[in-house]
Design an enzyme around this catalytic site. Sequence first.
Site, short mmCIF file in Angstrom:
data_model
loop_
_atom_site.label_atom_id
_atom_site.label_comp_id
_atom_site.label_asym_id
_atom_site.label_seq_id
_atom_site.Cartn_x
_atom_site.Cartn_y
_atom_site.Cartn_z
N GLU A 44 -6.61 -2.66 11.57
CA GLU A 44 -7.10 -1.70 10.58
C GLU A 44 -8.03 -0.66 11.20
OE1 GLU A 44 -5.99 -1.29 7.69
OE2 GLU A 44 -4.83 -3.14 7.45
N TYR A 127 -11.82 0.02 1.82
CA TYR A 127 -10.40 -0.19 2.12
C TYR A 127 -10.20 -1.29 3.15
CZ TYR A 127 -6.19 0.28 4.84
OH TYR A 127 -5.06 -0.03 5.56
N ASP A 145 -5.57 3.08 0.25
CA ASP A 145 -5.55 4.01 1.38
C ASP A 145 -4.80 5.27 0.96
OD1 ASP A 145 -2.88 3.27 1.33
OD2 ASP A 145 -2.77 2.77 3.47
#
Length: 361
Positions: A44, A127, A145
């Site tokens: 991520e 997120y 996102d």
Amino acid sequence: MNNSLLPDMKAYFTRKLLEWNTLHNRREMPWKGEKDPYKIWLSEIILQQTRVEQGLDYYLRFTSAFPCVSDLANAPEEKVFKLWEGLGYYSRCRNLIASAKIIHSQYGGVFPDTYEEILALKGVGPYTAAAITSFAYNQPHAVVDGNVLRVLSRYFGLETPIDSTKGKHLYSELAATLLPPKLPAVYNQALMDFGATVCKPQIPFCTSCPLQKKCKAYAEKKTGLLPVKEKKLLRKIRWFYYIVLTYKEEVFIKKRAQKDIWQSLYEFSLIETERKLTEQELLRHPEVKDYLKNGAITGWSKPYTQQLTHQTIHGRFTEITLQKKTASLHTFTATTLQELGAFAFPKLITTYLKEKNVNLS
């Protein structure tokens, strides 16, 4: 949007998305289905503002070099930055190192398992915290996102700007109501994949979209207009004139310490100006004149340009060979061309060095 249609639209959305995921989603990525929170976190952070195709090799390099979070925490920072070299947005790398050290020291190398603890890590926003908790621990946190924002805006016909305070609140609340509590990981991954492969930014596959029947943007021919953004991107233009100083076999570099782009990366002596300079103007610069008291220009590079999200960097390199070392060089690190590969540089500099046939591996 007609609120009376909302409950039906929501149920339809979630059901159709999960059906699509089972029957048609063939998007493969090495971290997909991963349950190790450390690897999910790595993926991520690497993919923040980075295309999957670009981030893939970096993810594989990091997981190979640092199999667990303590390996990353204990690694020399120079090694971590060198592995990150070329990926850009170097604040992500600094945050990665800082958070790894926190997890190693405060959590004994065990990745935290609550949304609040993960959100408190440097470089982790709502997120990323939602992605880690849902994918690793199957906790019911909705991932929002760019792909998700686009799908929700189009399907529900929402024209509230996605980058406004009101919009961020609206889309987060809506995403949470759509999340099936027993399948958060599957649903979140499906929604992101759907936005990346079907409801794409440009030329979406509307004709074969399973949500087309109830999609407001499709019905109202607004697909190309949604989502709406409030802010326009303003790019700053900067001019970097690098002075490549060499003395015999030595070349002089220094680490960028200021809180600016490329912090903690290495560079040559730098003169930044507000406009483009001619060679004659650069030669009249006090710093260059000082270097030339004990040296001579041995080369000029061609102009280089690197485009960042909010900035355009124009760069050029002036090579000066020194006749003797002076006191002004004490702030630099002396190395050799053969050893430059041990240091992490901005892409602008690595491009120049590679064209000079300097081995940076």
